[in-house]
Scaffold this motif. Sequence first.
Motif, PDB file in Angstrom:
ATOM      1  N   THR A  91      16.036   8.149  -6.689  1.00 33.30           N
ATOM      2  CA  THR A  91      17.029   7.967  -5.624  1.00 33.30           C
ATOM      3  C   THR A  91      16.407   7.992  -4.235  1.00 33.30           C
ATOM      4  O   THR A  91      17.093   8.285  -3.259  1.00 33.30           O
ATOM      5  CB  THR A  91      18.103   9.061  -5.721  1.00 33.30           C
ATOM      6  N   ASP A  92      15.122   7.690  -4.118  1.00 38.53           N
ATOM      7  CA  ASP A  92      14.444   7.749  -2.820  1.00 38.53           C
ATOM      8  C   ASP A  92      13.742   6.427  -2.562  1.00 38.53           C
ATOM      9  O   ASP A  92      13.294   5.750  -3.491  1.00 38.53           O
ATOM     10  CB  ASP A  92      13.430   8.898  -2.801  1.00 38.53           C
ATOM     11  N   SER A  93      13.627   6.070  -1.282  1.00 33.96           N
ATOM     12  CA  SER A  93      12.992   4.802  -0.917  1.00 33.96           C
ATOM     13  C   SER A  93      11.533   4.961  -0.515  1.00 33.96           C
ATOM     14  O   SER A  93      10.849   3.966  -0.275  1.00 33.96           O
ATOM     15  CB  SER A  93      13.761   4.152   0.246  1.00 33.96           C
ATOM     16  N   ALA A  94      11.047   6.198  -0.418  1.00 33.55           N
ATOM     17  CA  ALA A  94       9.653   6.438  -0.042  1.00 33.55           C
ATOM     18  C   ALA A  94       8.816   6.645  -1.301  1.00 33.55           C
ATOM     19  O   ALA A  94       9.149   7.489  -2.139  1.00 33.55           O
ATOM     20  CB  ALA A  94       9.544   7.652   0.870  1.00 33.55           C
ATOM     21  N   PRO A  95       7.727   5.902  -1.464  1.00 32.53           N
ATOM     22  CA  PRO A  95       6.904   6.064  -2.670  1.00 32.53           C
ATOM     23  C   PRO A  95       6.187   7.405  -2.676  1.00 32.53           C
ATOM     24  O   PRO A  95       5.779   7.914  -1.633  1.00 32.53           O
ATOM     25  CB  PRO A  95       5.913   4.904  -2.575  1.00 32.53           C
ATOM     26  N   ILE A  96       6.032   7.980  -3.863  1.00 31.25           N
ATOM     27  CA  ILE A  96       5.281   9.230  -3.992  1.00 31.25           C
ATOM     28  C   ILE A  96       3.889   8.985  -4.557  1.00 31.25           C
ATOM     29  O   ILE A  96       3.035   9.872  -4.510  1.00 31.25           O
ATOM     30  CB  ILE A  96       6.023  10.250  -4.871  1.00 31.25           C
ATOM     31  N   ALA A  97       3.657   7.783  -5.084  1.00 34.92           N
ATOM     32  CA  ALA A  97       2.340   7.439  -5.621  1.00 34.92           C
ATOM     33  C   ALA A  97       2.203   5.926  -5.634  1.00 34.92           C
ATOM     34  O   ALA A  97       3.199   5.200  -5.737  1.00 34.92           O
ATOM     35  CB  ALA A  97       2.150   8.004  -7.027  1.00 34.92           C
ATOM     36  N   ALA A  98       0.969   5.452  -5.514  1.00 37.56           N
ATOM     37  CA  ALA A  98       0.748   4.007  -5.494  1.00 37.56           C
ATOM     38  C   ALA A  98      -0.685   3.692  -5.887  1.00 37.56           C
ATOM     39  O   ALA A  98      -1.583   4.540  -5.780  1.00 37.56           O
ATOM     40  CB  ALA A  98       1.055   3.432  -4.110  1.00 37.56           C
ATOM     41  N   ALA A  99      -0.885   2.464  -6.348  1.00 34.53           N
ATOM     42  CA  ALA A  99      -2.217   1.973  -6.694  1.00 34.53           C
ATOM     43  C   ALA A  99      -2.416   0.605  -6.062  1.00 34.53           C
ATOM     44  O   ALA A  99      -1.494  -0.220  -6.042  1.00 34.53           O
ATOM     45  CB  ALA A  99      -2.391   1.885  -8.206  1.00 34.53           C
TER      46      ALA A  99
ATOM     47  N   LEU B  45       1.347  11.464 -12.605  1.00 36.91           N
ATOM     48  CA  LEU B  45       1.493  10.216 -11.854  1.00 36.91           C
ATOM     49  C   LEU B  45       0.258   9.334 -12.026  1.00 36.91           C
ATOM     50  O   LEU B  45       0.368   8.106 -12.114  1.00 36.91           O
ATOM     51  CB  LEU B  45       1.727  10.518 -10.374  1.00 36.91           C
ATOM     52  N   SER B  46      -0.921   9.954 -12.084  1.00 41.22           N
ATOM     53  CA  SER B  46      -2.153   9.190 -12.303  1.00 41.22           C
ATOM     54  C   SER B  46      -2.120   8.483 -13.650  1.00 41.22           C
ATOM     55  O   SER B  46      -2.557   7.330 -13.771  1.00 41.22           O
ATOM     56  CB  SER B  46      -3.373  10.114 -12.222  1.00 41.22           C
ATOM     57  N   VAL B  47      -1.611   9.168 -14.664  1.00 42.77           N
ATOM     58  CA  VAL B  47      -1.511   8.565 -15.996  1.00 42.77           C
ATOM     59  C   VAL B  47      -0.653   7.306 -15.948  1.00 42.77           C
ATOM     60  O   VAL B  47      -1.039   6.244 -16.458  1.00 42.77           O
ATOM     61  CB  VAL B  47      -0.932   9.578 -17.007  1.00 42.77           C
ATOM     62  N   ILE B  48       0.518   7.404 -15.325  1.00 42.68           N
ATOM     63  CA  ILE B  48       1.428   6.259 -15.264  1.00 42.68           C
ATOM     64  C   ILE B  48       0.804   5.116 -14.462  1.00 42.68           C
ATOM     65  O   ILE B  48       0.833   3.947 -14.883  1.00 42.68           O
ATOM     66  CB  ILE B  48       2.776   6.674 -14.647  1.00 42.68           C
ATOM     67  N   LEU B  49       0.224   5.436 -13.308  1.00 42.28           N
ATOM     68  CA  LEU B  49      -0.392   4.395 -12.484  1.00 42.28           C
ATOM     69  C   LEU B  49      -1.521   3.694 -13.236  1.00 42.28           C
ATOM     70  O   LEU B  49      -1.616   2.459 -13.234  1.00 42.28           O
ATOM     71  CB  LEU B  49      -0.925   5.000 -11.183  1.00 42.28           C
ATOM     72  N   GLU B  50      -2.375   4.471 -13.883  1.00 46.44           N
ATOM     73  CA  GLU B  50      -3.516   3.865 -14.563  1.00 46.44           C
ATOM     74  C   GLU B  50      -3.087   3.022 -15.755  1.00 46.44           C
ATOM     75  O   GLU B  50      -3.717   2.004 -16.061  1.00 46.44           O
ATOM     76  CB  GLU B  50      -4.513   4.949 -14.974  1.00 46.44           C
ATOM     77  N   LEU B  51      -2.025   3.424 -16.423  1.00 48.61           N
ATOM     78  CA  LEU B  51      -1.506   2.586 -17.505  1.00 48.61           C
ATOM     79  C   LEU B  51      -1.141   1.200 -16.981  1.00 48.61           C
ATOM     80  O   LEU B  51      -1.485   0.179 -17.590  1.00 48.61           O
ATOM     81  CB  LEU B  51      -0.286   3.247 -18.144  1.00 48.61           C
ATOM     82  N   PHE B  52      -0.470   1.159 -15.846  1.00 46.04           N
ATOM     83  CA  PHE B  52      -0.058  -0.132 -15.298  1.00 46.04           C
ATOM     84  C   PHE B  52      -1.242  -0.905 -14.717  1.00 46.04           C
ATOM     85  O   PHE B  52      -1.252  -2.140 -14.759  1.00 46.04           O
ATOM     86  CB  PHE B  52       1.046   0.063 -14.258  1.00 46.04           C
TER      87      PHE B  52
END
Length: 245
Positions: free
Chosen positions: A91-99, A227-234
């Motif tokens: 429910t937020d528009s600011a990213p908490i993690a990115a790659a 969060l690193s796990v999810i980012l690296e999967l993508f």
Amino acid sequence: MSSNTANLPPYSEKHIPNEISAPDSQTTSNRIAGTIQTCSIRDFQVDYLTLVRDSATSYHISLTVDPTPLYRIELVSSSSKVGDIQIFPATDSAPIAAARLSVNPKSKSEPLATMCTSSPHLPDAIWRPSLTRKSMFSSDEYQTSMPIITMPGRAATPRQFSWRTGSVAEPFYQLWWEGPLPFVPSSMFMADQRGSEYVFATLARKAVEGGENLVQIRRGGGLAFELSVILELFVILQSKKTQLL
């Protein structure tokens, strides 16, 4: 006049306390830690998540026991965005993690991406390189360093992991801890005899025939690790030009 005091019981004062104190939980517990509960990566507990595709460029994450979206994932190609892969609270528009994907993805020596797991939209955000191919001749194994909490109450520190992804048809991606686990002597560690306790995350991809995209993540490693796990999967999926169904 005779006195009856000789027949009375001896006098003693009785003090009634103002309040009755409850027993100290620290002294009544059968643990040094008392009632404090902790979770460690050495407990070998896991969380089960599902990745649901909402569109060609967006997904959401929820628990397998509760379909309520917890986070959403956006795949963005615009250079004006914070990153090519972004994770937001539901429910937020600011990213908490990115790659940010490499501009030279075919390179065998450069990392596939750089990533940030804490407020990537801020100007002082810290970005770190992520994912290099384990072999010059293999596209199925990757090396990486992730921040992870190895002891409750301590800060996350970078640790070495490797991804095993198998062939394009293989539905499982696994994240393996490299080296001995915490509190395991090096003399007792044998890399070729590692068991499931060294697997810290697994993706089971949804098949064309049906099913779900399921992610199993070791509990206790901290949000930056997850969060690193999810980012690296993508990132891996993008490098393989593969999408989750």
